[in-house]
Design an enzyme around this catalytic site. Sequence first.
Site, PDB file in Angstrom:
ATOM      1  N   ALA A   1       0.813  -1.210   0.000  1.00  0.00           N
ATOM      2  CA  ALA A   1       0.000   0.000   0.000  1.00  0.00           C
ATOM      3  C   ALA A   1       0.851   1.267   0.000  1.00  0.00           C
ATOM      4  CB  ALA A   1      -0.939   0.008   1.207  1.00  0.00           C
ATOM      5  N   LYS A   2       2.137   1.131   0.309  1.00  0.00           N
ATOM      6  CA  LYS A   2       3.102   2.234   0.257  1.00  0.00           C
ATOM      7  C   LYS A   2       2.578   3.496   0.942  1.00  0.00           C
ATOM      8  CE  LYS A   2       5.368   0.560  -3.956  1.00  0.00           C
ATOM      9  NZ  LYS A   2       4.467  -0.574  -4.301  1.00  0.00           N
ATOM     10  N   ARG A   3       2.084   3.314   2.149  1.00  0.00           N
ATOM     11  CA  ARG A   3       1.544   4.448   2.886  1.00  0.00           C
ATOM     12  C   ARG A   3       2.676   5.280   3.484  1.00  0.00           C
ATOM     13  NH1 ARG A   3      -2.525   2.990   0.193  1.00  0.00           N
ATOM     14  NH2 ARG A   3      -4.543   2.650   1.200  1.00  0.00           N
TER      15      ARG A   3
END
Length: 280
Positions: A97-99
């Site tokens: 999700a590469k938050r």
Amino acid sequence: MSLEPFGARLRRAMDERGPLCVGIDPHASLLTDWGLNDDIAGLERFSRTVVEALAERVAVLKPQSAFFERFGSRGIAVLEKSVEEARAAGALVVMDAKRGDIGSTMAAYAETFLHKDAPLFSDALTVSPYLGYGSLKPAVDLARESGAGLFVLALTSNPEGGEVQHAVRGDGRNVGATMLAHLAAENAGETPLGSFGAVVGATLGDLSSYDLDINGPLLAPGIGAQGATAGDLAGVFGAAVRNVVPNVSRGVLRHGPDVVALRASAERFAEEIRAAVTAA
């Protein structure tokens, strides 16, 4: 009660099942290739098939959240079910999700994916540190509490990444190396493997100028369709190759929707990677 630390669970899964991560990437063109419609029914069929084929066999499955989010709440419901079923079958789930944010917002992202009671609880989460590594503290803290892990973007394979990751700081060290150093500090003293990993592209060539020995896992996209092979891993990762989790997505998924073909492809990649790591 928290789980056993992610690093320990990952080490065991890699040793038992082979060091392979397969993406669950239901983008529109792949749905079409599978003969599915680009709709919620196609998404559900695709995801269920990948989980059925691979969750009992591979060490890690990595759903790309964006391909589910684009369908709204119904897509998120499919993602929740996929995560639940994959973990129940024994695969570790890395949520791609590469938050990345700050303060309470970063804490909310962490609670979404790393709180043990969250519907989307995953064994690990990809995160972006480019608001400063310290901005990830809520995710680091909750991962420790839950027995989960993080994969921090450090040296990515996309060509645009270099303008940030190769930028040199005032102390002479570049940004990517700085992220690796932070992760090494997080993992200090952990056995058999720390829970805080880096994303490092398998297509980057010789990385001997970087200290990749962070006592944590290195999630390595690029095997298969992006051009890297299992035989490249030792040259890219050197002494840290045993801690590499190579990610293959299209190279495996293009064999669907045939469950037998998906399994056979994943097994081939896993054996090639295991052989390359053993020989290194």
